[in-house]
Scaffold this motif. Structure first.
Motif, PDB file in Angstrom:
ATOM      1  N   CYS A 161       0.835  -1.195   0.000  1.00 50.47           N
ATOM      2  CA  CYS A 161       0.000   0.000   0.000  1.00 50.47           C
ATOM      3  C   CYS A 161       0.876   1.253   0.000  1.00 50.47           C
ATOM      4  CB  CYS A 161      -0.909  -0.005   1.227  1.00 50.47           C
ATOM      5  SG  CYS A 161      -2.195   1.260   1.197  1.00 50.47           S
TER       6      CYS A 161
ATOM      7  N   ILE B 213     -14.296 -10.196   0.428  1.00 46.31           N
ATOM      8  CA  ILE B 213     -15.099 -10.258   1.651  1.00 46.31           C
ATOM      9  C   ILE B 213     -15.577 -11.702   1.803  1.00 46.31           C
ATOM     10  CG2 ILE B 213     -17.188  -9.424   2.815  1.00 46.31           C
ATOM     11  CD1 ILE B 213     -14.997  -7.296   2.489  1.00 46.31           C
TER      12      ILE B 213
ATOM     13  N   SER C  35     -11.531  -7.630   4.820  1.00 49.34           N
ATOM     14  CA  SER C  35     -11.423  -9.025   4.445  1.00 49.34           C
ATOM     15  C   SER C  35     -10.944  -9.878   5.619  1.00 49.34           C
ATOM     16  CB  SER C  35     -10.473  -9.191   3.256  1.00 49.34           C
ATOM     17  OG  SER C  35     -10.430 -10.544   2.859  1.00 49.34           O
TER      18      SER C  35
ATOM     19  N   ASN D  31      -6.229   3.049  -0.284  1.00 41.64           N
ATOM     20  CA  ASN D  31      -7.053   2.471   0.790  1.00 41.64           C
ATOM     21  C   ASN D  31      -6.952   0.948   0.849  1.00 41.64           C
ATOM     22  OD1 ASN D  31      -8.483   1.722  -1.462  1.00 41.64           O
ATOM     23  ND2 ASN D  31     -10.435   2.577  -0.809  1.00 41.64           N
ATOM     24  N   TYR D  32      -5.853   0.381   0.391  1.00 45.30           N
ATOM     25  CA  TYR D  32      -5.710  -1.067   0.358  1.00 45.30           C
ATOM     26  C   TYR D  32      -5.640  -1.684   1.761  1.00 45.30           C
ATOM     27  CZ  TYR D  32      -4.571  -0.006  -4.500  1.00 45.30           C
ATOM     28  OH  TYR D  32      -4.591   0.466  -5.786  1.00 45.30           O
TER      29      TYR D  32
ATOM     30  N   SER E  93      -6.745  -9.328  -0.964  1.00 41.14           N
ATOM     31  CA  SER E  93      -7.088  -8.437   0.154  1.00 41.14           C
ATOM     32  C   SER E  93      -8.391  -7.663  -0.042  1.00 41.14           C
ATOM     33  CB  SER E  93      -5.944  -7.469   0.434  1.00 41.14           C
ATOM     34  OG  SER E  93      -5.702  -6.693  -0.702  1.00 41.14           O
ATOM     35  N   ASP E  94      -8.992  -7.744  -1.210  1.00 40.36           N
ATOM     36  CA  ASP E  94     -10.288  -7.074  -1.400  1.00 40.36           C
ATOM     37  C   ASP E  94     -11.458  -8.068  -1.403  1.00 40.36           C
ATOM     38  OD1 ASP E  94      -9.733  -8.272  -3.828  1.00 40.36           O
ATOM     39  OD2 ASP E  94     -10.202  -6.522  -5.045  1.00 40.36           O
TER      40      ASP E  94
ATOM     41  N   GLU F  16      -7.279  -0.626   4.384  1.00 39.19           N
ATOM     42  CA  GLU F  16      -8.655  -0.669   4.876  1.00 39.19           C
ATOM     43  C   GLU F  16      -9.448  -1.796   4.197  1.00 39.19           C
ATOM     44  OE1 GLU F  16      -6.846   3.168   5.811  1.00 39.19           O
ATOM     45  OE2 GLU F  16      -6.941   2.027   3.963  1.00 39.19           O
ATOM     46  N   GLN F  17      -9.216  -2.016   2.914  1.00 43.30           N
ATOM     47  CA  GLN F  17      -9.860  -3.138   2.224  1.00 43.30           C
ATOM     48  C   GLN F  17      -9.419  -4.461   2.825  1.00 43.30           C
ATOM     49  OE1 GLN F  17      -8.728  -2.661  -1.873  1.00 43.30           O
ATOM     50  NE2 GLN F  17     -10.380  -1.215  -2.310  1.00 43.30           N
TER      51      GLN F  17
END
Length: 102
Positions: free
Chosen positions: A11, A101, A24, A16-17, A98-99, A19-20
């Motif tokens: 990041c 959910i 997750s 905003n990686y 990492s994105d 936070e993503q």
């Protein structure tokens, strides 16, 4: 067998990686409370894991920090780490973007 989930995170300060990835990891921990969650980061991203951005550390089991050459782009850092997962983590694992959910 204990579930081992592996995340790779790179990041830049303005992205905003982190936070993503937190969302997750949080959902992974919620649905798999006994899982081992490994977070692999580069040295520059590791420096960003402070204050509220450091909350992700509350949900992981292990953090692996890899020092990379400072002139590498964030994309190159991410690719290098992702292609090195097998050399950095032993045993069965599930790599999760990492994105994602859970």
């Amino acid at each position: 067998m204990k579930t081992k989930l592996v995340y790779v995170l790179t990041c830049a300060p303005e992205k905003n990686y982190i936070e993503q990835a937190l969302l997750s990891v949080y959902t992974a921990r919620h649905y798999n409370p006994k899982a081992t969650i490994v977070l692999i980061v580069d040295d520059l991203t590791d420096k960003l894991l402070i204050d509220t951005r450091g909350e992700i550390l509350n949900y992981i089991s292990e953090k692996i920090v890899i020092d990379l050459q400072p002139d590498m782009t964030m994309m190159d850092r991410s690719r290098w780490l992702k292609t090195s997962v097998r050399n950095l983590v032993r045993g069965d694992l599930l790599f999760i973007d990492s994105d994602t959910i859970i």
